[in-house]
Design a protein around this motif. Sequence first.
Motif, mmCIF file in Angstrom:
data_model
loop_
_atom_site.group_PDB
_atom_site.id
_atom_site.type_symbol
_atom_site.label_atom_id
_atom_site.label_comp_id
_atom_site.label_asym_id
_atom_site.label_seq_id
_atom_site.Cartn_x
_atom_site.Cartn_y
_atom_site.Cartn_z
ATOM 1 N N ILE A 134 0.836 -1.207 0.000
ATOM 2 C CA ILE A 134 0.000 0.000 0.000
ATOM 3 C C ILE A 134 0.868 1.253 0.000
ATOM 4 N N TYR A 135 1.883 1.253 0.841
ATOM 5 C CA TYR A 135 2.790 2.406 0.920
ATOM 6 C C TYR A 135 3.476 2.643 -0.426
ATOM 7 N N LYS A 136 3.966 1.582 -1.038
ATOM 8 C CA LYS A 136 4.709 1.707 -2.283
ATOM 9 C C LYS A 136 3.832 2.257 -3.403
ATOM 10 N N VAL A 137 2.619 1.732 -3.517
ATOM 11 C CA VAL A 137 1.705 2.204 -4.567
ATOM 12 C C VAL A 137 1.331 3.663 -4.325
ATOM 13 N N TYR A 138 1.101 4.002 -3.046
ATOM 14 C CA TYR A 138 0.762 5.391 -2.747
ATOM 15 C C TYR A 138 1.896 6.327 -3.137
ATOM 16 N N ARG A 139 3.139 5.946 -2.896
ATOM 17 C CA ARG A 139 4.270 6.786 -3.284
ATOM 18 C C ARG A 139 4.303 6.990 -4.799
ATOM 19 N N TYR A 140 3.986 5.946 -5.564
ATOM 20 C CA TYR A 140 3.938 6.089 -7.024
ATOM 21 C C TYR A 140 2.884 7.111 -7.433
ATOM 22 N N LEU A 141 1.726 7.018 -6.802
ATOM 23 C CA LEU A 141 0.652 7.967 -7.113
ATOM 24 C C LEU A 141 1.060 9.384 -6.717
ATOM 25 N N TYR A 142 1.709 9.503 -5.581
ATOM 26 C CA TYR A 142 2.139 10.803 -5.079
ATOM 27 C C TYR A 142 3.179 11.425 -6.003
ATOM 28 N N MET A 143 4.075 10.601 -6.518
ATOM 29 C CA MET A 143 5.133 11.086 -7.407
ATOM 30 C C MET A 143 4.592 11.583 -8.746
ATOM 31 N N ALA A 144 3.401 11.125 -9.108
ATOM 32 C CA ALA A 144 2.846 11.490 -10.415
ATOM 33 C C ALA A 144 2.519 12.975 -10.510
ATOM 34 N N VAL B 199 7.558 15.241 2.797
ATOM 35 C CA VAL B 199 6.620 14.694 3.787
ATOM 36 C C VAL B 199 6.985 13.253 4.149
ATOM 37 N N PHE B 200 7.812 12.612 3.323
ATOM 38 C CA PHE B 200 8.241 11.246 3.590
ATOM 39 C C PHE B 200 9.672 11.231 4.115
ATOM 40 N N GLN C 60 15.321 6.234 -2.974
ATOM 41 C CA GLN C 60 15.611 5.047 -2.167
ATOM 42 C C GLN C 60 14.395 4.204 -1.801
ATOM 43 N N PHE C 61 13.216 4.817 -1.720
ATOM 44 C CA PHE C 61 12.074 4.111 -1.128
ATOM 45 C C PHE C 61 11.704 2.832 -1.882
ATOM 46 N N TYR D 158 13.558 0.684 -3.625
ATOM 47 C CA TYR D 158 14.464 -0.415 -3.343
ATOM 48 C C TYR D 158 14.291 -0.927 -1.912
ATOM 49 N N LEU D 159 14.086 0.001 -0.978
ATOM 50 C CA LEU D 159 13.898 -0.394 0.412
ATOM 51 C C LEU D 159 12.577 -1.134 0.600
ATOM 52 N N CYS D 160 11.547 -0.707 -0.114
ATOM 53 C CA CYS D 160 10.251 -1.402 -0.050
ATOM 54 C C CYS D 160 10.383 -2.825 -0.609
ATOM 55 N N ASP D 161 11.079 -2.936 -1.737
ATOM 56 C CA ASP D 161 11.272 -4.256 -2.344
ATOM 57 C C ASP D 161 12.014 -5.191 -1.386
ATOM 58 N N ALA D 162 13.036 -4.660 -0.722
ATOM 59 C CA ALA D 162 13.810 -5.467 0.213
ATOM 60 C C ALA D 162 12.951 -5.891 1.407
ATOM 61 N N ARG D 163 12.147 -4.955 1.905
ATOM 62 C CA ARG D 163 11.263 -5.255 3.042
ATOM 63 C C ARG D 163 10.211 -6.291 2.657
ATOM 64 N N MET D 164 9.684 -6.187 1.437
ATOM 65 C CA MET D 164 8.686 -7.150 0.965
ATOM 66 C C MET D 164 9.294 -8.546 0.851
ATOM 67 N N LYS D 165 10.510 -8.626 0.334
ATOM 68 C CA LYS D 165 11.177 -9.920 0.223
ATOM 69 C C LYS D 165 11.406 -10.531 1.605
ATOM 70 N N GLU D 166 11.733 -9.692 2.577
ATOM 71 C CA GLU D 166 11.921 -10.178 3.941
ATOM 72 C C GLU D 166 10.607 -10.752 4.482
ATOM 73 N N HIS D 167 9.507 -10.008 4.276
ATOM 74 C CA HIS D 167 8.201 -10.487 4.745
ATOM 75 C C HIS D 167 7.775 -11.755 4.003
#
Length: 225
Positions: free
Chosen positions: A124-134, A142-143, A149-150, A152-161
């Motif tokens: 949810i966070y990652k998709v929202y950032r994409y929308l925000y960047m548009a 605000v972030f 960086q976000f 790559y860090l999201c991808d790494a966190r998702m792989k961990e989960h």
Amino acid sequence: MTSDFSRTLALLRREKKISQRTAAGDLGVSQALLSHYENGLREPGLPFVVRAADYYGVSCDYLLGRSMARDGSAVPVERMDVQVHTGWEKNQVVQAVSLLMDLAEQAGSKQLPHEVEAYLSVVIYKVYRYLYMADPSNVEAVFRTSREQFEYLCDARMKEHELRIRTAAKGEAGFGLESETLRGISISPNEISKRYPELSGAFLTVLQQVSDSIDAFGKNIKIGK
């Protein structure tokens, strides 16, 4: 006709625990012809598909791989020749997530539901950032994590989960998780339809949509030699 038909036809016969000869006799075809159907060497006509669906107690949509629900109640929207009201797709995803969370809880693990929720939260966070960047006028400050960086860090966190979800789902220890004794529950599409009559249609439709999508994607990938 897709390979789903031959695979499902053979699976249903094995589930019924009958020989190919018996099934062929009941369906009014030769054993050789039924073997061709089950191995994808021949395509049957519509009358045989209908007979097979009735014989095994499933819908033609399920037999043809159009639906993961045996009663055919979970056919993706793009496969239906009907108009669907606005918001239906959004609603089915919400229902699918609700069912998924309940499945995690029913397993009897205290850790699994948390890991699934954490994984979905990152999505949810990652998709929202994409929308925000548009929108260039939005302020990135605000972030805490920078635009660079976000992702790559999201991808790494998702792989961990993902790793922790796979571990917790088996009740094993590791990666910060403790071993647990889980309840053995069946989560086959057929059992899900029985246990969740109100949510299973949306859940199985989402599974079917993604299955179709990744199957088509995989077929389009050309690996260079």
